[in-house]
Write an enzyme that holds these catalytic residues in place. Structure first.
Site, mmCIF file in Angstrom:
data_model
loop_
_atom_site.group_PDB
_atom_site.id
_atom_site.type_symbol
_atom_site.label_atom_id
_atom_site.label_comp_id
_atom_site.label_asym_id
_atom_site.label_seq_id
_atom_site.Cartn_x
_atom_site.Cartn_y
_atom_site.Cartn_z
ATOM 1 C CE LYS A 1 11.619 -8.238 -24.585
ATOM 2 N NZ LYS A 1 12.385 -7.054 -24.125
ATOM 3 C CE1 TYR B 1 9.305 -3.975 -28.217
ATOM 4 C CE2 TYR B 1 9.809 -5.647 -29.858
ATOM 5 C CZ TYR B 1 9.593 -5.284 -28.550
ATOM 6 O OH TYR B 1 9.663 -6.239 -27.560
ATOM 7 C CG ASN C 1 14.124 -6.698 -20.897
ATOM 8 O OD1 ASN C 1 13.693 -7.389 -21.805
ATOM 9 N ND2 ASN C 1 13.872 -5.401 -20.806
ATOM 10 C CG HIS D 1 6.715 -6.701 -25.011
ATOM 11 N ND1 HIS D 1 7.016 -5.357 -25.056
ATOM 12 C CD2 HIS D 1 5.401 -6.809 -25.325
ATOM 13 C CE1 HIS D 1 5.926 -4.692 -25.385
ATOM 14 N NE2 HIS D 1 4.938 -5.546 -25.561
ATOM 15 C CD GLU E 1 2.190 -4.473 -27.231
ATOM 16 O OE1 GLU E 1 1.967 -5.204 -26.249
ATOM 17 O OE2 GLU E 1 2.980 -3.507 -27.188
#
Length: 151
Positions: free
Chosen positions: A9, A49, A112, A115, A126
């Site tokens: 990310k 998402y 965080n 993913h 994905e």
């Protein structure tokens, strides 16, 4: 062999942690099949998402994931989906075990770092969202017998 999608990310890139995180996947014995740096368009992130649409964090997540470049990647390995999620640690870094990527490096849920696909079905979905088939390399490692037992 199982495949999974891993996205580093925007906070990973901003903090200079790309090499550290990729290194952990390589040290675990996973095989890299595809890798690219991309500034994702909003439509792609929304599609990625879509199962979270309507949840309170959805808009912030989409805005965050489009705020800067990400590193999209495809990895392969035995039980890689469950193993990579264990390698990452809990979604909430304050609950992630020491030694995991999030336990060692992440700061909060909204930052965080990574993913990872959560199931074989989502991994394939994905991967197909982020990569064209020609962007995924199928190659053989000479170290394979030292990493994985034949079954």
């Amino acid at each position: 062999m199982e495949r999974t999608f891993i996205a580093l990310k925007p906070d990973t890139l901003q903090r200079g942690l790309v090499g550290d995180i990729i290194n952990r996947f390589e040290k675990k014995g996973f095989q890299l099949l595809g890798l690219k740096l991309v500034q994702p368009p909003r439509e792609l992130v929304e599609k990625h998402y879509e199962e979270h649409l309507g949840r309170p964090f959805y808009e912030g997540l989409v805005n965050y994931m489009t705020s800067g470049p990400i590193v999209a990647s495809v990895w392969q390995g035995k039980n890689i989906i469950s193993s990579s999620r264990s390698l990452l640690g809990a979604t909430d870094p304050s609950k992630a075990a020491p030694g995991t990527i999030r336990g060692d490096l992440a700061t909060q849920v909204g930052r965080n770092l990574v993913h990872a696909s959560d199931s074989p079905v989502n991994a394939e979905r994905e991967i197909s969202l982020w990569f064209a088939a020609k962007e995924i390399q199928n190659w053989s490692r000479s170290l394979e017998p030292w990493i994985n037992e034949e079954n």
